[in-house]
Enzyme design. Structure first.
Site, PDB file in Angstrom:
ATOM      1  N   ARG A 197       2.782   4.281   1.291  1.00 30.76           N
ATOM      2  CA  ARG A 197       3.608   4.509   2.475  1.00 30.76           C
ATOM      3  C   ARG A 197       3.861   3.241   3.288  1.00 30.76           C
ATOM      4  O   ARG A 197       4.062   3.299   4.494  1.00 30.76           O
ATOM      5  CB  ARG A 197       2.982   5.585   3.372  1.00 30.76           C
ATOM      6  CG  ARG A 197       2.995   6.962   2.775  1.00 30.76           C
ATOM      7  CD  ARG A 197       4.394   7.510   2.752  1.00 30.76           C
ATOM      8  NE  ARG A 197       4.395   8.903   2.361  1.00 30.76           N
ATOM      9  CZ  ARG A 197       5.311   9.429   1.586  1.00 30.76           C
ATOM     10  NH1 ARG A 197       6.284   8.695   1.122  1.00 30.76           N
ATOM     11  NH2 ARG A 197       5.278  10.689   1.287  1.00 30.76           N
ATOM     12  N   GLY A 239       0.807  -1.206   0.000  1.00 26.80           N
ATOM     13  CA  GLY A 239       0.000   0.000   0.000  1.00 26.80           C
ATOM     14  C   GLY A 239       0.844   1.261   0.000  1.00 26.80           C
ATOM     15  O   GLY A 239       2.079   1.217   0.084  1.00 26.80           O
ATOM     16  N   GLU A 292      14.065   9.194 -16.086  1.00 26.51           N
ATOM     17  CA  GLU A 292      12.623   9.473 -16.070  1.00 26.51           C
ATOM     18  C   GLU A 292      12.073   9.123 -17.439  1.00 26.51           C
ATOM     19  O   GLU A 292      12.407   9.764 -18.432  1.00 26.51           O
ATOM     20  CB  GLU A 292      12.365  10.931 -15.728  1.00 26.51           C
ATOM     21  CG  GLU A 292      12.780  11.280 -14.314  1.00 26.51           C
ATOM     22  CD  GLU A 292      12.557  12.735 -13.950  1.00 26.51           C
ATOM     23  OE1 GLU A 292      12.322  13.556 -14.855  1.00 26.51           O
ATOM     24  OE2 GLU A 292      12.629  13.040 -12.757  1.00 26.51           O
ATOM     25  N   HIS A 350      13.078  10.859  -2.350  1.00 27.66           N
ATOM     26  CA  HIS A 350      13.516   9.619  -2.998  1.00 27.66           C
ATOM     27  C   HIS A 350      14.926   9.781  -3.566  1.00 27.66           C
ATOM     28  O   HIS A 350      15.771   8.903  -3.399  1.00 27.66           O
ATOM     29  CB  HIS A 350      12.552   9.233  -4.126  1.00 27.66           C
ATOM     30  CG  HIS A 350      11.385   8.424  -3.684  1.00 27.66           C
ATOM     31  ND1 HIS A 350      11.242   7.103  -4.008  1.00 27.66           N
ATOM     32  CD2 HIS A 350      10.305   8.749  -2.936  1.00 27.66           C
ATOM     33  CE1 HIS A 350      10.119   6.649  -3.483  1.00 27.66           C
ATOM     34  NE2 HIS A 350       9.533   7.630  -2.829  1.00 27.66           N
TER      35      HIS A 350
END
Length: 177
Positions: A11, A9, A64, A52
């Site tokens: 976090r 899930g 990216e 991050h």
């Protein structure tokens, strides 16, 4: 060589756990399909992305991209992909698919998912893929929620089948499935 899908899930500790599976000294390719961070547009997202990035070792290269399959295939070493939920969101956005007929975009999504699963299977180095677990709650009353959950569930199954191991994170604790 290990191919691992890390799910859980929001976090739950998925990204941190996935990063811990990689060699901090190795030249890891960190593939991220999320929207580029723009503090002027979304300060919270930019802060999340920055947090991050701060955790990543200097030897890691951030890419990216929405082209996960081709970037994975081209990588000459270990790869971490974070995360399939943002990949799905960006693909659906790029195809303006949220309200469109599935026949207009589902074949493209199936092809992209198949290509990614094959790239995971074929990669000769470690691959760790992060995703969100969906479907443990109610079915959304909104079409967009159903489109997201249904298709991320399908993507997770395809990538999970291409991996040697699936790990579920719950409250920061890994459960190997």
């Amino acid at each position: 060589m290990a191919h691992v899908l890390v799910t859980g899930g929001v976090r739950s500790g998925k990204s941190r756990y996935a990063e811990s599976l990689m060699d901090a000294q190795a030249p890891v390719s960190y593939l991220t399909p999320g929207y580029p961070a723009d503090p002027a547009r979304d300060a919270e997202w930019a802060a999340r992305v920055a947090a991050h990035r701060l955790r990543r070792p200097g030897a890691w290269r951030t890419v990216e991209t929405l082209a996960l399959a081709s970037e994975l295939a081209a990588a000459g070493g270990p790869v971490l992909i974070d995360c399939l939920g943002t990949w799905l969101t960006r693909l659906l956005d790029s195809w303006q698919a949220w309200d469109a007929d599935e026949a207009d975009w589902l074949p493209k999504l199936s092809a992209q998912t198949g290509a990614l699963a094959e790239a995971v299977r074929a990669h000769p180095h470690d691959v760790v893929v992060v995703t969100n677990e969906v479907g443990w709650g109610l079915v959304s009353e909104y079409r967009a929620g159903r489109v997201f959950a249904d298709n991320l569930g399908r993507i997770n199954q395809a990538i999970g089948a291409a991996c040697d191991q699936v790990v579920l994170l719950v409250a920061g604790r890994p459960l190997t499935l």
